[in-house]
Design an enzyme around this catalytic site. Structure first.
Site, short mmCIF file in Angstrom:
data_model
loop_
_atom_site.label_atom_id
_atom_site.label_comp_id
_atom_site.label_asym_id
_atom_site.label_seq_id
_atom_site.Cartn_x
_atom_site.Cartn_y
_atom_site.Cartn_z
N CYS A 145 14.87 44.39 -13.50
CA CYS A 145 15.89 45.27 -14.07
C CYS A 145 15.26 45.91 -15.29
O CYS A 145 14.68 45.22 -16.12
CB CYS A 145 17.10 44.44 -14.46
SG CYS A 145 18.17 45.25 -15.66
N TYR A 174 -7.07 1.86 5.91
CA TYR A 174 -6.09 0.80 5.67
C TYR A 174 -6.08 -0.33 6.67
O TYR A 174 -5.27 -1.24 6.55
CB TYR A 174 -4.69 1.38 5.52
CG TYR A 174 -4.26 2.33 6.62
CD1 TYR A 174 -4.11 1.90 7.93
CD2 TYR A 174 -3.99 3.67 6.32
CE1 TYR A 174 -3.73 2.78 8.93
CE2 TYR A 174 -3.60 4.54 7.31
CZ TYR A 174 -3.47 4.09 8.61
OH TYR A 174 -3.09 4.95 9.58
N GLU A 206 0.83 -1.21 0.00
CA GLU A 206 0.00 0.00 0.00
C GLU A 206 0.87 1.26 0.00
O GLU A 206 1.95 1.24 0.56
CB GLU A 206 -0.86 0.03 1.28
CG GLU A 206 -1.51 -1.28 1.60
CD GLU A 206 -2.26 -1.28 2.94
OE1 GLU A 206 -2.14 -0.30 3.69
OE2 GLU A 206 -2.96 -2.27 3.19
N CYS A 265 20.44 46.46 -10.65
CA CYS A 265 20.59 45.13 -11.22
C CYS A 265 22.01 44.64 -10.92
O CYS A 265 22.98 45.34 -11.23
CB CYS A 265 20.36 45.19 -12.73
SG CYS A 265 20.83 43.67 -13.56
N ASP A 297 0.87 10.44 3.70
CA ASP A 297 1.45 11.33 4.70
C ASP A 297 0.36 12.25 5.25
O ASP A 297 0.16 13.35 4.78
CB ASP A 297 2.57 12.13 4.04
CG ASP A 297 3.65 12.46 5.03
OD1 ASP A 297 3.55 12.00 6.19
OD2 ASP A 297 4.59 13.18 4.65
N LYS A 333 10.49 3.20 3.25
CA LYS A 333 10.42 4.65 3.09
C LYS A 333 11.16 5.13 1.84
O LYS A 333 12.19 4.58 1.46
CB LYS A 333 11.06 5.34 4.31
CG LYS A 333 10.37 5.02 5.63
CD LYS A 333 9.04 5.72 5.78
CE LYS A 333 9.17 7.15 6.21
NZ LYS A 333 9.23 7.37 7.62
N LYS A 341 2.15 4.65 1.49
CA LYS A 341 2.12 5.16 2.86
C LYS A 341 1.79 6.65 2.77
O LYS A 341 2.63 7.48 2.42
CB LYS A 341 3.47 4.95 3.54
CG LYS A 341 3.46 5.35 5.00
CD LYS A 341 4.72 4.88 5.70
CE LYS A 341 4.62 5.07 7.19
NZ LYS A 341 4.62 6.47 7.61
N CYS A 348 20.88 44.50 -20.81
CA CYS A 348 21.41 43.78 -19.66
C CYS A 348 21.90 42.40 -20.14
O CYS A 348 21.12 41.63 -20.69
CB CYS A 348 20.33 43.63 -18.60
SG CYS A 348 20.77 42.54 -17.26
N CYS A 354 23.96 44.39 -14.63
CA CYS A 354 24.30 45.53 -15.48
C CYS A 354 24.24 46.85 -14.72
O CYS A 354 24.47 47.90 -15.31
CB CYS A 354 23.38 45.56 -16.69
SG CYS A 354 21.70 46.05 -16.30
S1 IVH Z 1 -0.79 0.50 8.89
C1 IVH Z 1 -0.19 -1.87 12.46
N1 IVH Z 1 -0.98 1.45 6.47
O1 IVH Z 1 1.93 5.38 9.07
C2 IVH Z 1 -0.35 -1.04 11.27
N2 IVH Z 1 -0.23 2.92 8.18
O2 IVH Z 1 4.27 4.76 10.71
C3 IVH Z 1 -0.33 0.40 11.53
N3 IVH Z 1 0.21 5.20 7.44
O3 IVH Z 1 0.35 5.61 12.17
C4 IVH Z 1 -0.55 1.29 10.43
N4 IVH Z 1 -0.36 4.88 5.34
O4 IVH Z 1 -0.51 7.08 10.24
C5 IVH Z 1 -0.65 1.71 7.75
N5 IVH Z 1 -1.24 2.17 4.28
C6 IVH Z 1 -0.92 2.42 5.56
C7 IVH Z 1 -0.50 3.71 5.98
C8 IVH Z 1 -0.14 3.91 7.30
C9 IVH Z 1 0.07 5.76 6.25
C10 IVH Z 1 0.69 5.90 8.66
C11 IVH Z 1 -0.22 5.76 9.84
C12 IVH Z 1 0.61 5.09 10.90
C13 IVH Z 1 2.00 5.41 10.47
C14 IVH Z 1 2.97 4.39 10.99
#
Ligand code: IVH
Length: 670
Positions: free
Chosen positions: A425, A224, A112, A407, A116, A313, A114, A431, A410
């Site tokens: 400028c 998720y 999945e 400037c 932010d 990451k 991740k 220039c 020039c």
């Molecule tokens: S699973 C036990 N799935 O990442 C599983 N977390 O570093 C716990 N996050 O607190 C989380 N996308 O805020 C999971 N696809 C995803 C995620 C995800 C973002 C964040 C979430 C969690 C943090 C953990």
């Protein structure tokens, strides 16, 4: 009364269903106006019968009173966090540990993105959203129920019947990149503080004490996982649980996939890394989770994180470094842009030593000073920028930044036009900095397309006095070019060939190549199509220009100013004498099959570049613009199309997927 109750119930189900089509499936069935009508109808009945209002009614999304402080919520099952892997080795180790413990050769994972944002828990009792909480420290979070209700993609009531009596859904609340930019733009206009990134903006918006404020913020959710489940069964695989959640109306990220083994995980990582910049939201990595729940249980937990999942990451996009100097660059239009020279730092796998500070207002707002420690950010191909100053690390005695009054190249005067943030400028092509940029623009691919005439070469030629204006390019001699750094006979010959080739051009390209302020490709095309010749353009009055489609007073003023300079007129004559030519005549399009039709191209096409598609459409007489409006005839969508597609759907503009587009294109070109 029974009838009214039924009617209210019907309306709520209908609205809930259309919310699901819109936010979860991304596939609305009815126009927005029809949706609004349903909502208004429900509102008016509820107004007459307030006793029928329930907390899951779609009318209750905004309306709760501001809180003094958030209540606390203890999570029945702790909200865990994830261990991180920063390279492939760490992912292999993770996979090996699992295989060894389970005694298996291959593991199935759900992979999945991740996201932010910030983690939230949603508690549904009998399918109705009763409580929402932030993750907090994992054990105790804040009660954000009223705010969560304002997030359109969080269902207030689940769809269907087969959900457990008590179901806790977990997910990430986030803000799209577009939503974030718009929010900051509004903040800037009002003089409010801006958010540093979409994550902060999402967290700040969800943790507002006044739900009415949260309601104005463009928040979304992607679910998720699940937490507590009572009185009901859930599938035995994570991927199937997500599928179920989606059926019940919860939004699941569309990029989620089931993959096999560490190899499958790595491939997924690469695919998402490539897509990353084109995604409408920010992600900081991907997550792999063992798909079988039985296997998950067997693996168990260590401290605060499960042994069956890991976050892989991406290299960080923000890092901290020190500003060693602030220098001023002069651009093609004379704009003075402050640039930060940084102590080199690795950001997202690339060494960054310069970052743009945009303009004087930006520097003032962020109060960036030479010697400051700052956060720099790099995303995709965009120029790295200074996000903010770490004021706690500011040494004593740093001077506030002052924009120069001359400037730096020039030494001419600079001026700031009213209402503009940019200082310029005034010397124009006198220039040397502006001259260099004007020549680079003239030679660029979408202008005269002079292959091999790169930036460094132009810099040298101007510095050595070889060329003073764009027309001088065509009197360059082979020996002169060959004498430049990193040049030889052969490359000089190639440049001469490219110069020769560029002489045959189109009026639109030529107008664009002149680099008149505010005259981009589309405007140049309009001028060429509508006026048909250089002579007409040169003598056009402001009134005549204003009558042309899409030409406003600012562009018109710049065009008039350009041609009123003798120097510019002379350069054009000199270019024509050197042999630069084009076909004149009112429309440069090869056909007019698509005359009057406006196209917008978005996303990545696989069969050709967007530029190529644009050229081919223009050759058919179509207009190609950058933004979708009700007047757009078609939006052509490639992969990873973002907000333009959403806007087209909303406005009911016809959408052409690549296959269909290619079919029609070959038909139009027949
Ligand atoms: S699973 C036990 N799935 O990442 C599983 N977390 O570093 C716990 N996050 O607190 C989380 N996308 O805020 C999971 N696809 C995803 C995620 C995800 C973002 C964040 C979430 C969690 C943090 C953990």
């Amino acid at each position: 009364m029974k009838n009214i109750r039924k009617n209210v119930d019907d309306l709520r189900s209908q609205i809930g269903y259309h919310n699901y089509r819109y936010y979860v499936l991304d596939d609305p069935e009815i126009p927005d106006a029809e949706y609004d009508r349903l909502l208004r109808e429900l509102q008016s009945i509820e107004k007459e019968h307030p006793e029928l209002i329930t907390p899951d009614s779609p009318t209750q999304r905004v309306g709760a009173l501001p809180l003094k402080e958030f209540g606390e919520i203890k999570h029945k099952l702790p909200m865990l966090s994830l261990d991180n892997a920063f390279d492939e080795q760490e992912v292999s180790d993770f996979d090996r540990r699992i295989r060894e413990k389970l005694g298996l050769d291959k593991i199935e994972y759900t992979a999945e993105p991740k996201l932010d944002g910030l983690a939230v828990s949603l508690l549904y009792e009998n399918g109705i959203l009763m409580r929402a909480a932030t993750r907090g420290d994992g054990m105790t979070g804040e009660d954000i129920t009223q705010n969560a209700r304002t997030v359109p993609s969080i269902p207030l009531r689940l769809i269907g019947k087969d959900f457990p009596k008590l179901l806790e859904v977990r997910g990430e609340v986030y803000m799209t990149k577009k939503g974030f930019e718009q929010l900051n733009e509004r903040a800037r206009e009002k003089g409010d503080k801006e958010f540093a990134n979409p994550r902060n903006a999402a967290a700040g918006s969800l943790r507002q004490l006044d739900p009415k404020v949260t309601a104005t913020r463009p928040l979304e959710i992607a679910c998720y996982s699940i937490g507590i489940v009572e009185d009901g069964k859930m599938p035995a695989r994570h991927s199937l649980i997500l599928k179920k959640l989606r059926e019940w109306g919860l939004r699941i990220n569309p990029e989620i996939k089931t993959v096999s083994g560490a190899k499958g995980c790595m491939e997924y990582y690469q695919v998402i890394a490539k897509k990353r910049d084109g995604l409408p939201y920010e992600i900081d990595g991907v997550v792999y989770k063992v798909d079988s729940i039985e296997q998950q249980n067997e693996m168990g937990f260590v401290a605060r994180a499960p042994r069956w999942a890991i976050a892989h990451k991406f290299p960080a996009q923000e890092e901290m470094t020190v500003i060693e100097d602030i220098e001023i660059q002069v651009g093609r239009t004379g704009a003075l842009t402050p640039v930060a020279r940084l102590r080199p730092v690795q950001v997202g796998g690339v060494t960054v030593s310069n970052a743009t500070l945009h303009n004087e207002d930006e520097i003032k707002r962020k109060d960036v000073r030479k010697g400051d420690t700052v956060i720099v950010r790099r995303a995709g191909d965009v120029i790295p920028e200074v996000v903010s100053v770490v004021t706690a690390k500011r040494p004593k005695g740093l001077h506030k930044f002052e924009m120069p009054t001359q400037c730096p190249v020039c030494k001419s005067e600079v001026e700031k036009e009213e209402g503009e943030a940019v200082v310029r400028c005034v010397a124009g092509l006198y220039c040397p900095a502006q001259r260099k940029e004007a020549i680079k623009h003239f030679a660029s691919r979408r202008a005269m397309d002079i292959e091999g005439l790169g930036d460094k070469l132009v810099d040298q030629m101007v510095e050595q006095g070889l060329i003073k204006d764009i027309a001088d390019l065509y009197s360059l001699k082979k020996e002169q070019i060959a004498a430049m750094e990193r040049m030889g006979e052969k490359s000089a010959e190639n440049i001469l060939k490219a110069l020769d080739k560029s002489k045959q051009t189109t009026l639109a390209r030529f107008i664009y190549a002149l680099g008149i302020r505010e005259v981009g490709e589309a405007t140049a095309q309009t001028l060429a199509d509508e006026l048909g010749s250089m002579e007409t353009l040169r003598h056009a009055t402001e009134e005549a220009l204003l009558e042309l489609p899409d030409i406003g007073p600012i562009v018109a003023t710049h065009i008039i100013a350009f041609f009123s300079e003798k120097h510019n007129r002379d350069v054009i004559t000199k270019l024509q004498k050197a042999g630069v030519h084009w076909e004149e005549g009112k429309t440069t399009a090869e056909s007019d099959v698509l005359k009057g039709q406006t196209f917008v191209l978005t996303g990545t096409l696989s069969a050709m570049t967007r530029d190529e598609a644009k050229d081919r459409l223009q050759a058919l007489g179509a207009k190609v613009t950058g933004s979708v409006s009700a007047k757009t005839s078609y939006v052509v969508v490639g992969t990873d199309a973002g907000s333009k597609l959403a806007k087209a759907t909303k406005l009911g503009v016809s959408i052409l997927e690549e296959n269909e587009f290619l079919k029609r294109l070959s038909h139009w070109e027949k």
